[in-house]
Design a protein around this motif. Structure first.
Motif, PDB file in Angstrom:
ATOM      1  N   GLU A 144       0.832  -1.204   0.000  1.00 52.23           N
ATOM      2  CA  GLU A 144       0.000   0.000   0.000  1.00 52.23           C
ATOM      3  C   GLU A 144       0.867   1.255   0.000  1.00 52.23           C
ATOM      4  O   GLU A 144       0.554   2.242  -0.662  1.00 52.23           O
ATOM      5  N   ALA A 145       1.978   1.206   0.739  1.00 55.31           N
ATOM      6  CA  ALA A 145       2.863   2.374   0.793  1.00 55.31           C
ATOM      7  C   ALA A 145       3.474   2.655  -0.574  1.00 55.31           C
ATOM      8  O   ALA A 145       3.603   3.818  -0.980  1.00 55.31           O
ATOM      9  N   GLN A 146       3.837   1.593  -1.308  1.00 55.77           N
ATOM     10  CA  GLN A 146       4.418   1.819  -2.629  1.00 55.77           C
ATOM     11  C   GLN A 146       3.378   2.381  -3.586  1.00 55.77           C
ATOM     12  O   GLN A 146       3.660   3.298  -4.362  1.00 55.77           O
ATOM     13  N   THR A 147       2.158   1.857  -3.529  1.00 57.70           N
ATOM     14  CA  THR A 147       1.085   2.407  -4.353  1.00 57.70           C
ATOM     15  C   THR A 147       0.807   3.853  -3.956  1.00 57.70           C
ATOM     16  O   THR A 147       0.609   4.719  -4.808  1.00 57.70           O
ATOM     17  N   ALA A 148       0.801   4.097  -2.644  1.00 60.70           N
ATOM     18  CA  ALA A 148       0.576   5.456  -2.161  1.00 60.70           C
ATOM     19  C   ALA A 148       1.668   6.405  -2.635  1.00 60.70           C
ATOM     20  O   ALA A 148       1.428   7.600  -2.818  1.00 60.70           O
ATOM     21  N   ASN A 149       2.875   5.862  -2.835  1.00 63.87           N
ATOM     22  CA  ASN A 149       3.970   6.715  -3.302  1.00 63.87           C
ATOM     23  C   ASN A 149       3.687   7.269  -4.697  1.00 63.87           C
ATOM     24  O   ASN A 149       4.027   8.409  -5.002  1.00 63.87           O
ATOM     25  N   TYR A 150       3.042   6.459  -5.549  1.00 61.45           N
ATOM     26  CA  TYR A 150       2.676   6.961  -6.874  1.00 61.45           C
ATOM     27  C   TYR A 150       1.654   8.086  -6.751  1.00 61.45           C
ATOM     28  O   TYR A 150       1.737   9.104  -7.437  1.00 61.45           O
ATOM     29  N   LEU A 151       0.670   7.869  -5.880  1.00 59.16           N
ATOM     30  CA  LEU A 151      -0.324   8.914  -5.645  1.00 59.16           C
ATOM     31  C   LEU A 151       0.346  10.169  -5.105  1.00 59.16           C
ATOM     32  O   LEU A 151       0.018  11.295  -5.510  1.00 59.16           O
ATOM     33  N   SER A 152       1.287   9.979  -4.183  1.00 63.93           N
ATOM     34  CA  SER A 152       1.986  11.115  -3.585  1.00 63.93           C
ATOM     35  C   SER A 152       2.802  11.867  -4.630  1.00 63.93           C
ATOM     36  O   SER A 152       2.801  13.106  -4.663  1.00 63.93           O
ATOM     37  N   GLU A 153       3.495  11.135  -5.502  1.00 60.12           N
ATOM     38  CA  GLU A 153       4.289  11.795  -6.538  1.00 60.12           C
ATOM     39  C   GLU A 153       3.397  12.602  -7.483  1.00 60.12           C
ATOM     40  O   GLU A 153       3.748  13.710  -7.882  1.00 60.12           O
ATOM     41  N   MET A 154       2.244  12.056  -7.832  1.00 59.41           N
ATOM     42  CA  MET A 154       1.336  12.791  -8.705  1.00 59.41           C
ATOM     43  C   MET A 154       0.793  14.028  -8.001  1.00 59.41           C
ATOM     44  O   MET A 154       0.707  15.115  -8.595  1.00 59.41           O
ATOM     45  N   LEU A 155       0.424  13.889  -6.728  1.00 59.11           N
ATOM     46  CA  LEU A 155      -0.048  15.048  -5.973  1.00 59.11           C
ATOM     47  C   LEU A 155       1.041  16.095  -5.813  1.00 59.11           C
ATOM     48  O   LEU A 155       0.749  17.276  -5.627  1.00 59.11           O
ATOM     49  N   SER A 156       2.301  15.666  -5.864  1.00 57.61           N
ATOM     50  CA  SER A 156       3.429  16.566  -5.663  1.00 57.61           C
ATOM     51  C   SER A 156       3.918  17.206  -6.957  1.00 57.61           C
ATOM     52  O   SER A 156       4.946  17.877  -6.967  1.00 57.61           O
ATOM     53  N   HIS A 157       3.211  16.985  -8.042  1.00 57.49           N
ATOM     54  CA  HIS A 157       3.582  17.571  -9.327  1.00 57.49           C
ATOM     55  C   HIS A 157       2.336  18.070 -10.037  1.00 57.49           C
ATOM     56  O   HIS A 157       1.302  17.404 -10.047  1.00 57.49           O
ATOM     57  N   GLY A 158       2.444  19.223 -10.623  1.00 55.50           N
ATOM     58  CA  GLY A 158       1.325  19.760 -11.383  1.00 55.50           C
ATOM     59  C   GLY A 158       0.350  20.527 -10.525  1.00 55.50           C
ATOM     60  O   GLY A 158       0.581  20.799  -9.346  1.00 55.50           O
ATOM     61  N   ILE A 159      -0.780  20.883 -11.135  1.00 52.60           N
ATOM     62  CA  ILE A 159      -1.800  21.709 -10.481  1.00 52.60           C
ATOM     63  C   ILE A 159      -3.040  20.835 -10.337  1.00 52.60           C
ATOM     64  O   ILE A 159      -3.876  20.748 -11.232  1.00 52.60           O
ATOM     65  N   ARG A 160      -3.154  20.144  -9.207  1.00 52.28           N
ATOM     66  CA  ARG A 160      -4.163  19.106  -9.034  1.00 52.28           C
ATOM     67  C   ARG A 160      -5.015  19.322  -7.792  1.00 52.28           C
ATOM     68  O   ARG A 160      -4.578  19.935  -6.825  1.00 52.28           O
ATOM     69  N   SER A 161      -6.216  18.731  -7.837  1.00 52.92           N
ATOM     70  CA  SER A 161      -7.081  18.659  -6.663  1.00 52.92           C
ATOM     71  C   SER A 161      -7.060  17.262  -6.048  1.00 52.92           C
ATOM     72  O   SER A 161      -7.188  17.114  -4.835  1.00 52.92           O
ATOM     73  N   PHE A 162      -6.931  16.245  -6.906  1.00 54.47           N
ATOM     74  CA  PHE A 162      -6.871  14.862  -6.435  1.00 54.47           C
ATOM     75  C   PHE A 162      -6.213  14.022  -7.512  1.00 54.47           C
ATOM     76  O   PHE A 162      -5.940  14.504  -8.631  1.00 54.47           O
TER      77      PHE A 162
END
Length: 825
Positions: A269-287
């Protein structure tokens, strides 16, 4: 319908993900520093203009680094990132959310609104040969082309006719086209990504719309057995999934469990969450959102700044219609439904989501508030994204998620706000907290009344928009998931004047100037129209506390910035007031002190005992109060919530060591300023305009960092000289000039605190043995020690160590400024 391409490189046989070596420092690498009086430059303005442009280009990426990580260093980053996410997401993953509800609420898709797709979804069948090849692939890497064939067939089934769309999408395997760009904090990369370009040369995280991770745990069962359940669902299987208000009781979906009992985060789950975290940490996003596939089992994932949601598992081979439903939803979703900020707009001619060249930030007239007056705008405020500077987003999955977007005002916005360079600050802030803009308005209003010249040291907010989760259309709002009140967040977008990051200073003297401005302020002489008298005004941080009663509470290198004034000289600015707090009542401060010490000074005039975390657990609750000190004050109001706020390397020891943090005091901010000064002198490279890492202050637990700083202050071993082993020669003179005098001040305070701890321990021992005469003797020694310790760290003492005049407010036109100020609160 959109047109898709699914790509896979058949020559790829490496099971591990390839990736360029990351070029950025670790998540906690920050900016920082300090500065003296504004000296006249010996060099010409033209020379400094060239240096400034070089500094800007070097610091245009907030993650610019001067070295490339080795394999071992990257592995350490991977482990650190996973450990961090496990802590950050503890208790913040909602599991077992219904798949159909997920599709409805996250991607806003109801197949009944798409009759043509409804029939295709309900009639979709997997091809046995493709499934058999996937199931019998010998390893994970070799299953990718077969999965590609399955998804390609599904997409062709759903969208047989290529159609012109504003945004086209492509499914791309990472091995075929690795994720590139700066800013990654770990080397993990998903196996499948959803973007707008079939074969881009560069594919940064910024332009990815979804991810998918594929795992093979063991050989799957026979295809014949699997396909026994490969039956299209009947029309009645899926209910009508109209997206309804969060207040609606009938949402057409079986309500999810309120809380899944599992609080801990597994490694996968942490590794999957890391992908979500990287996406949230780049660009102009809400989710963000994505998939996880393990053999035949598929989960859907969603992430926002309040946590993650994981769907129920389903077997995509036994339930192919659910897989078809997912791909149909993603295929018809627009950018906003895929998590891109609703304020980000592109020209109608834009066909790909891979650049901000045609990007604009659009603030609706009905919502935007203008400047300090907070007046409504009669027209939409439109800003073009400045592509000469980078968009930056704070790393992490949960939290504020601050994003900085460089802007240029156009049209009505330019007429209203002018044409100077601007930035938008987007953040998700606790709904229960006082908004940052309120503190800025309070501060600017007070300064406008008493010292207009000092407005230049406080951020200038041009306009802002605030929305709650529902108004933002955040999927979580509609998902009927229980969220504690403290976790509720509102979205705020503020447009403000663009400032330079601290890393853009071109000399040690410039740094000293910026530091002085934000701590003390600039010496400004103003001739009053009536009296023709000259008045001296101070300060930035100090003046704000004195006149407005607002404490910043997050002094760090990232929040100290500057700009060039009309004369070419730098002007320091203290930014990011979103963790600020108004001054509490004397009674609240006393109660807070009594929580740590069951003691108070006998003198009424001295009411500012500073909380000492080192003493918290040294006394038993039933220890009698020390003679000569006042009794505890009974609580007369509801207790305020307590949060440990700030940036780890710069947190005051009392804040970082106390399990229940004390209320923040002015002297805590002074201590943070000192750590900023140390950090700059220790790790700033003025040639590369790069901040290195002070590992002892940035790695490990909060307690590890606090103990390292305590060792530094008390001079244990070689902790002081070793801190500056990598100091640049340009900043070494500043160590002797400013750092050492301040270090002696804070060192004396730390050692005094240590002595008090020892005395209190001795007193407790004597009290437990009933030796009252020794208790009384120790009382007589402890009370004055505590009083003296409280008075050691003051604004005046801090300025004296820097060799600077305190600049206390002396405006003859303002009687409230003539109050004697000794801020050791």
């Amino acid at each position: 319908m959109p047109f898709f391409n699914c790509h896979y490189d058949s020559d790829t046989d490496d099971e591990t993900n390839s990736m360029e070596d990351a070029t950025g420092p670790d998540v906690r690498a920050l900016y920082t520093r300090s500065m003296p009086n504004i000296p006249m430059r010996s060099s010409s303005p033209e020379k400094f203009s060239v240096l400034r442009e070089k500094a800007r280009s070097t610091t245009s990426s907030k993650y610019q680094s001067v070295s490339v990580d080795t394999d071992d260093e990257m592995q350490a980053k991977n482990e650190d990132a996973l450990s961090h996410l496990k802590v950050e997401l503890h208790g913040k993953i909602h599991r077992e959310y219904p798949v159909q509800g997920f599709v409805k609420h996250v991607w806003n898709f109801d197949e009944n609104d798409h009759p043509d797709l409804h029939l295709k979804i309900s009639s979709f069948l997997l091809r046995p040969a493709a499934v058999d090849m996937y199931n019998n692939a010998p390893n994970q890497a070799s299953c990718y082309p077969h999965l590609a064939a399955i998804t390609d067939a599904l997409l062709t089934h759903l969208f047989p006719e290529p159609m012109v769309r504003a945004v086209q999408r492509s499914i791309i395997f990472v091995q075929d086209n690795p994720i590139t760009g700066t800013g990654e904090y770990a080397s993990f990369q998903p196996d499948l990504t959803w973007s707008t370009v079939p074969k881009p040369k560069d594919r940064p995280w910024d332009w990815l719309l979804l991810f998918a991770e594929v795992k093979r745990a063991e050989k799957a069962p026979s295809v014949k057995k699997v396909l026994q359940g490969n039956v299209p669902h009947a029309e009645s299987t899926l209910k009508s999934l109209k997206r309804k208000s969060p207040d609606s009781k009938d949402n057409g979906v079986e309500p999810p469990p309120k809380r899944h009992k599992q609080l801990t985060v597994s490694g996968q789950e942490a590794q999957t969450a890391n992908y979500l975290s990287e996406m949230l940490s780049h660009g102009i996003r809400s989710f963000v959102s994505g998939f996880f596939i393990k053999d035949r089992v598929m989960h859907l994932w969603y992430g926002d700044r309040m946590g993650l949601v994981k769907s129920c598992a389903f077997d995509w081979q036994k339930e192919p219609t659910l897989m078809a439903l997912v791909f149909a939803a993603v295929g018809t979703a627009n950018l906003t439904q895929l998590g891109i900020s609703p304020f980000l707009k592109f020209l109608p001619t834009s066909s790909e989501f891979n650049s901000y060249e045609d990007g604009h930030i659009v603030l609706p007239a009905s919502e935007v508030l203008i400047g300090d007056s907070q007046k409504r705008s009669s027209k939409d405020m439109v800003f073009k994204i400045d592509t000469t500077r980078k968009v930056w987003t704070e790393w992490g999955a949960v939290g504020r998620g601050t994003t900085i977007v460089p802007l240029e005002a156009i049209g009505a916005a330019a007429k209203r706000l002018g044409t100077e360079s601007l930035v938008a600050k987007l953040a998700w802030l606790h709904a229960s907290r006082t908004p940052e803009e309120k503190f800025i308005r309070i501060v600017r209003s007070k300064l406008r009344q008493k010292a207009r010249g000092y407005l230049r040291h406080i951020v200038d907010v041009k306009c802002l928009v605030t929305r709650n989760m529902e108004k933002m259309g955040l999927p979580r709002t509609f998902m009927d998931i229980e969220l504690p009140g403290d976790d509720m967040r509102d979205f705020r977008l503020m447009v403000m004047k663009r400032y330079e990051s601290l890393g853009a200073v071109v000399s040690a003297d410039e740094f000293k100037t910026v530091f002085e401005h934000v701590v003390r302020g600039e010496l400004i002489r103003i001739a009053h129209a009536e009296s023709f008298k000259l008045a001296e005004f101070g300060t930035a941080h100090h003046w704000v506390w004195t006149t407005s009663g607002v404490l910043h509470r997050d002094i760090s290198t990232g929040n100290i910035m500057f700009y060039e004034g009309a004369n070419g000289h730098v002007v320091g600015v203290l930014c990011d007031w979103d963790l600020a707090e108004e001054k509490l009542s004397d009674a609240e401060y006393k109660e807070d002190d009594n929580r740590i010490f069951p003691i108070h000074p006998a003198s009424e005039e001295d009411t500012t005992i500073t909380t000492d975390p080192l003493l918290t657990m040294k006394k038993q609750d039933d220890t009698p109060p020390i003679e000569g000190l006042a009794e505890a004050i009974p609580e007369k109001h509801p207790p305020r919530p307590r949060y440990r706020v700030g940036t780890d390397p710069f947190l005051a020891l009392e804040i970082s060591l106390e399990q229940v943090p004390p209320f923040h005091r002015y002297r805590h901010d002074l201590e943070s300023f000192f750590y900023v000064l140390v950090y700059v002198c220790a790790v700033f490279d003025p040639v590369a305009h790069h901040f290195g890492r002070l590992k002892a202050w940035e790695e490990g637990t909060d307690d590890d960092i606090a103990l390292s700083k305590m060792a530094f202050l008390t001079g244990e071993g070689d902790s002081f000289p070793s801190t500056f082993n990598e100091s640049h020669q340009d900043y070494r003179p500043l160590i002797a000039e400013w750092v050492k005098p301040l270090w002696r001040l804070f060192s004396r305070a730390a050692l005094k605190r240590k002595d008090i701890v020892s005395l209190l321990g001795e007193r407790n021992d004597e009290a437990s043995m009933g030796r009252d005469h020794m208790v009384a003797k120790l009382d007589a020694e402890i009370a004055p020690s505590v009083t003296a310790w409280r008075k050691m760290i003051t604004y005046e003492a801090f300025m004296e160590c820097l060799g600077l005049t305190p600049h206390l407010p002396t405006d003859p036109q303002c009687s409230s400024c003539n109050v004697a100020v000794s801020l050791d609160v």
